[in-house]
Design a protein around this motif. Sequence first.
Motif, short mmCIF file in Angstrom:
data_model
loop_
_atom_site.label_atom_id
_atom_site.label_comp_id
_atom_site.label_asym_id
_atom_site.label_seq_id
_atom_site.Cartn_x
_atom_site.Cartn_y
_atom_site.Cartn_z
N GLY A 1 -22.93 126.22 17.06
CA GLY A 1 -21.62 126.11 17.55
C GLY A 1 -21.11 124.62 17.13
O GLY A 1 -20.02 124.39 16.58
N LEU B 1 -18.16 123.33 14.06
CA LEU B 1 -17.37 122.31 14.25
C LEU B 1 -17.44 121.50 13.17
O LEU B 1 -16.35 120.67 12.53
CB LEU B 1 -17.49 121.46 15.24
CG LEU B 1 -17.19 122.18 16.58
CD1 LEU B 1 -17.62 121.46 18.01
CD2 LEU B 1 -15.51 122.29 16.80
N SER C 1 -15.73 117.82 26.18
CA SER C 1 -14.94 118.72 25.37
C SER C 1 -15.73 119.61 24.54
O SER C 1 -15.97 120.85 24.72
CB SER C 1 -14.12 118.41 24.49
OG SER C 1 -13.07 117.39 25.26
N LEU C 2 -16.93 118.93 24.16
CA LEU C 2 -18.02 119.96 23.35
C LEU C 2 -18.85 120.78 24.12
O LEU C 2 -19.15 121.84 23.90
CB LEU C 2 -18.95 118.93 22.51
CG LEU C 2 -18.69 118.45 21.25
CD1 LEU C 2 -19.71 117.07 20.71
CD2 LEU C 2 -18.51 119.53 20.41
N ASN C 3 -19.05 120.30 25.36
CA ASN C 3 -19.98 121.02 26.26
C ASN C 3 -19.06 122.16 26.82
O ASN C 3 -19.72 123.53 26.93
CB ASN C 3 -20.29 120.27 27.56
CG ASN C 3 -21.56 119.58 27.29
OD1 ASN C 3 -22.54 119.99 26.80
ND2 ASN C 3 -21.78 118.26 27.94
N ARG C 4 -17.79 122.03 27.04
CA ARG C 4 -16.92 123.14 27.43
C ARG C 4 -16.67 123.97 26.29
O ARG C 4 -16.79 125.33 26.45
CB ARG C 4 -15.44 122.61 27.92
CG ARG C 4 -15.57 122.00 29.27
CD ARG C 4 -14.22 121.66 29.85
NE ARG C 4 -13.58 120.55 29.05
CZ ARG C 4 -13.98 119.38 28.97
NH1 ARG C 4 -15.00 118.87 30.00
NH2 ARG C 4 -13.30 118.46 28.57
N ARG C 5 -16.55 123.60 25.08
CA ARG C 5 -16.39 124.48 24.08
C ARG C 5 -17.56 125.32 23.58
O ARG C 5 -17.62 126.52 23.02
CB ARG C 5 -16.02 123.75 22.81
CG ARG C 5 -15.65 124.64 21.62
CD ARG C 5 -14.86 124.05 20.32
NE ARG C 5 -13.87 123.58 20.75
CZ ARG C 5 -12.90 123.05 19.95
NH1 ARG C 5 -13.42 122.96 18.66
NH2 ARG C 5 -11.67 122.47 20.13
N LEU C 6 -18.86 124.80 24.06
CA LEU C 6 -19.86 125.38 23.63
C LEU C 6 -20.71 126.08 25.03
O LEU C 6 -21.79 126.72 24.90
CB LEU C 6 -21.02 124.48 23.31
CG LEU C 6 -20.65 123.74 22.15
CD1 LEU C 6 -21.69 122.75 21.52
CD2 LEU C 6 -20.63 124.66 20.64
N ARG C 7 -19.87 126.22 25.92
CA ARG C 7 -20.14 126.95 27.01
C ARG C 7 -20.76 128.36 26.78
O ARG C 7 -20.29 129.07 26.10
CB ARG C 7 -18.95 127.25 27.87
CG ARG C 7 -19.26 127.52 29.41
CD ARG C 7 -18.32 127.46 30.47
NE ARG C 7 -17.91 126.01 30.71
CZ ARG C 7 -17.08 125.44 31.12
NH1 ARG C 7 -15.90 126.19 30.63
NH2 ARG C 7 -16.67 124.31 31.11
N ARG D 1 -26.44 126.52 20.51
CA ARG D 1 -25.61 125.20 20.37
C ARG D 1 -25.48 124.69 19.45
O ARG D 1 -24.36 124.15 18.93
CB ARG D 1 -26.16 124.20 21.54
CG ARG D 1 -25.71 124.73 22.93
CD ARG D 1 -26.40 123.65 24.07
NE ARG D 1 -25.94 122.65 24.06
CZ ARG D 1 -24.63 122.26 24.97
NH1 ARG D 1 -23.97 123.26 25.43
NH2 ARG D 1 -24.31 121.06 24.73
#
Length: 149
Positions: A111, A115, A19-25, A108
């Motif tokens: 981001g 959060l 989820s973090l990876n997707r949000r920080l895309r 990153r």
Amino acid sequence: MSSGDRTDLAERLAFVVGSLNRRLRPPADALTHIAVSALATIDRLGAVRPGELARIEGIAAPGTTRLVADLEARGLVARTADPGDGRSHLVQLTSAGVVAVAEARRARAAGVAALLADVPEEDVLPLEQAVTALESALLRTTPDPARTR
């Protein structure tokens, strides 16, 4: 902690990391996660053979060839002759590549910081301890690049 509890924790952690990876895309015109990861690997190890980069990044040789060609076209890496093997070449960062890695890391981190801004103070210390434990686990399981050269 039982193995079932660890399995549950592993599933939750995998979900959160994904989820973090997707949000920080990154934006569409920015470097992909794999490109940034490859640049960071080259930054950490110095000049590497494409095959070694493929192994470390877990991508197939054709994908690595395309990736290196794209990074070279962007001016982020340069190929040089491998002094130990005239049939091969090494990939190393250019000064623009060094800047790109630093910028990607800053973006990153910003981001993640955004959060964390909403995380209650009493939950920050356990997060710090978890990150420290994960860093240690990664160090124990990261292959030694000197063995592959």
